[in-house]
Enzyme design. Structure first.
Site: not given
Length: 264
Positions: A3, A254
Site C-alpha cells: 500500500e 475483503r
DNA sequence: AAGGCAGCCTGTAAGC
DNA sequence: TGCTTACAGGCTGCCT
C-alpha cells in the site's frame, strides 16, 4: 499488500539505485505482464522514479514512462552483481553500469506498461488525493465524505478514486485507532469522529512510511523488510492491544479485522 | 449511476 | 498421509 507506505519505500530505494542510469536490455520477461514495446525504445535513460497512489512510475528521458503496479505480490530487487534467476521473475532489466533490476510477482497480477505522458495523465487523473500531501486537508476530507454519505466507511477509505494509497491493512488499522466500526455508514459520523479519523489516516501512514512499510506474507522492499508489522493492532490478530477478542468479518469481499469492544 | 462482486493467479493453510 | 478447498488481496470489468 503493498500500500502507500510500502510503495513509497520501494520508490525511494529504487530512485537511489537506478536514477540517471540507462536501461540497455530487457530479458526473461513475461509478455502477459510486461509491455513488449519496451524493447523497441532501448537504450533509454531513467530520469526519475516516483509514486502516485500505489503506482510506481519510472520516468524515461524520451517522454515516456514505465507505469508499474505491484498489486499484491509484486516486488523489485536490484543486483549490483551476482544476479541469479529466481522463481516468479517477470522481467529483468539490464542497466548500463552492469547492475540488474529484476521484477518478480508470485500471483502475476501486476503489470509494467509503457505509456506516453498523455496516457499517464489519464491514468493518474482517476486517482484521488494523496493522503500525505498538503492538499489532503480536513475540509477536503469532509467534502469527500459528504459525497459518499451512504457508503460504508471501510470501502470509502479503500476507494482509490477518492483517496489514493490506502489498502486493506491500513484501512483496518486506521479504523481501530480511530475507535470506529468498519461497517458503519458515513452518514452516522459525528464531526469529532471525522476529525479523529482524519488525524489517524495521516498519523498511521506517516509512521508506516518511517518504518518502511509492513512486512506481511511476502512483502519485501528493495533492501529488505519493513517494520510497521510490529505495530499492527488488529490486522491478522486474535486479540486487540487492550486484550479484547478480535472479530474477523467479510466486508466488500475483503477480510476485515476489528474489535467490537473498542470500535463503535 | 453507482454499488457489488467475479475473475485474475498461485502459494499456503485448513479441512476431510 | 494426501488430496481438496478456502483464502489471501488490488484492481478491472461486467452485471444489476
Amino acid at each position: 499488500m503493498p500500500e502507500l507506505p510500502e510503495v513509497e519505500t520501494i520508490v525511494n530505494q529504487l530512485r537511489s539505485k537506478i536514477k540517471s542510469k540507462m536501461i540497455i536490455s530487457l530479458e526473461d520477461f513475461d509478455s502477459s505482464m510486461v509491455d513488449t514495446r519496451i524493447k523497441d525504445i532501448l537504450p533509454v535513460k531513467i530520469e526519475n522514479v516516483f509514486r502516485r497512489g500505489k503506482s510506481i512510475i519510472i520516468e524515461l528521458n524520451n517522454g515516456h514512462y514505465l507505469l508499474t503496479h505491484l498489486r499484491m505480490t509484486g516486488y523489485f530487487q536490484h543486483f549490483n552483481k551476482n544476479y541469479s534467476k529466481e522463481p516468479f521473475l517477470v522481467a529483468k532489466f539490464g542497466l548500463n553500469d552492469g547492475s540488474v533490476l529484476a521484477h518478480y510477482s508470485i500471483r502475476k497480477f501486476g503489470s509494467i506498461k509503457l505509456v506516453s505522458s498523455n496516457e499517464l495523465e489519464v491514468v493518474l487523473s482517476k486517482l484521488g488525493v494523496e493522503p500525505l500531501s498538503k492538499q489532503f486537508t480536513l475540509e477536503h476530507f469532509n467534502e469527500l465524505l459528504l459525497k459518499k454519505q451512504k457508503s460504508v466507511i471501510k470501502s470509502f477509505l479503500m476507494d482509490q478514486s477518492l483517496i489514493a494509497g490506502i489498502g486493506n491493512i491500513y484501512a483496518i488499522e486506521v479504523l481501530y485507532l480511530s475507535g470506529i466500526d468498519p461497517q458503519r455508514k458515513i452518514i452516522s459520523f459525528s464531526s469529532p469522529e471525522i476529525k479523529k479519523l482524519y488525524n489517524q489516516i495521516k498519523k498511521v501512514l506517516q509512521l508506516a512510511v518511517e518504518k518502511k512499510g509492513s512486512t506481511v506474507d511476502n512483502y519485501v522492499h528493495v533492501e529488505g523488510s519493513g517494520g510497521y508489522q510490529n505495530l499492527l493492532t488488529v490486522y491478522g490478530k486474535k486479540v486487540c492491544p487492550k486484550g479484547h477478542e478480535v472479530k474477523k468479518i467479510n466486508l466488500g469481499g475483503r477480510g476485515t479485522y476489528y474489535c467490537p469492544e473498542c470500535q463503535r
